[in-house]
Design a protein around this motif. Structure first.
Motif: not given
Lengths: 124, 146
Positions: A78-88
């Motif tokens: 989950p934390a990686v998913a959030i990060t990937l979305v914010e990273l673009g």
């Protein structure tokens, strides 16, 4: 590890760029060698997926797709998913699933969908 | 790696300097930032975000700085009761000609995704960048405990 006609690849630990690229090469040649119909890449062991690693994973899915193998990325934390979305990072055209089991189910559905139009003879 | 303690000039309570000069240093930066984030009590998501941002920024040094050389200074940050992790990346590379352009998503001069700078800016609480042509680049970021 081989699972019948499907391949399960598990990534673990902290991967540097060289190692990620060697995983890409290894998986591609392993898919070609085993004639796998489907492949799952399990990233639940990765606590960081940055834009480089994500880019390689997306590229791997496309390359394996060219060999005729459906691939799904499973187990994104989950934390990686959030990060990937914010990273673009754009992973829209990549099949993903919560875990290996759901990933397998998804691959089977994809297979059923793609053969449904051509093959009317199979029974369940 | 050099570790210093209590440097009031930079507000760093303790800091570790990681010299960046090769692939392996990317992992060193990530694990050091993770350790400091843990010490500061950052949550899992905040930690993942700051570690990922630092991975992007360290890779920028490997890719763009002269000889892929630079330094990451990783340390605790404190402001009042708040605690966090602060990381400063410096290099003596060619600098960034157009900062506005470099901070735009999708712009890359090296065939990358162009997400490194704009993406890492979105991932952290504070982000400051200084660059001069031929004068190197300095990026300072900070992530606070919620």
């Amino acid at each position: 590890m081989r699972m019948g006609h499907d391949l399960l690849v598990t990534l673990q630990g902290d991967l540097d760029d060289v190692r990620v690229e060697s995983v890409e090469r290894l998986v591609t040649s392993e898919v070609a060698r085993t004639h796998a119909r489907g492949a799952l890449i399990d990233v639940s062991g990765l606590d960081v997926v940055d834009s480089f690693v994500a880019q390689i994973l997306v590229r791997l899915v496309r390359m394996v797709g060219l060999l005729g193998t459906d691939m799904a990325i499973v187990g994104i934390r989950p934390a990686v998913a959030i990060t990937l979305v914010e990273l673009g990072v754009n992973m829209q055209d990549v099949t993903t699933a919560l875990d290996a089991q759901q990933g397998m189910a998804r691959l089977r559905r994809m297979r059923a969908d793609s053969t449904a139009g051509i093959d009317h003879d199979h029974h369940y | 790696m050099i570790t210093t303690t209590e440097d009031p000039a930079t507000d760093l309570l303790a800091a570790t300097i990681v010299v960046i000069g090769g692939e392996a240093d990317l992992l060193r930066v990530r694990s050091t930032v993770r350790a400091y984030a843990g010490q500061a009590g950052l949550g899992l998501t905040a930690t993942t975000r700051v570690v990922t941002a630092c991975s992007e920024l360290a890779r920028n040094i490997l890719r763009y700085a002269t000889g892929g050389q630079g330094v990451a200074t990783i340390g605790e940050a404190a402001a009042g009761h708040s605690r966090g992790v602060q990381v400063v990346f410096t290099d003596g590379g060619p600098g960034i000609a157009d900062l506005d352009l470099a901070l735009r998503s999708g712009f890359s001069t090296a065939g990358g995704l162009g997400l490194g700078l704009p993406g890492s800016r979105r991932l952290v609480d504070e982000f400051a960048i200084d660059s001069a042509p031929e004068g190197g680049t300095r990026v300072a970021i900070c992530q606070w405990r919620r």
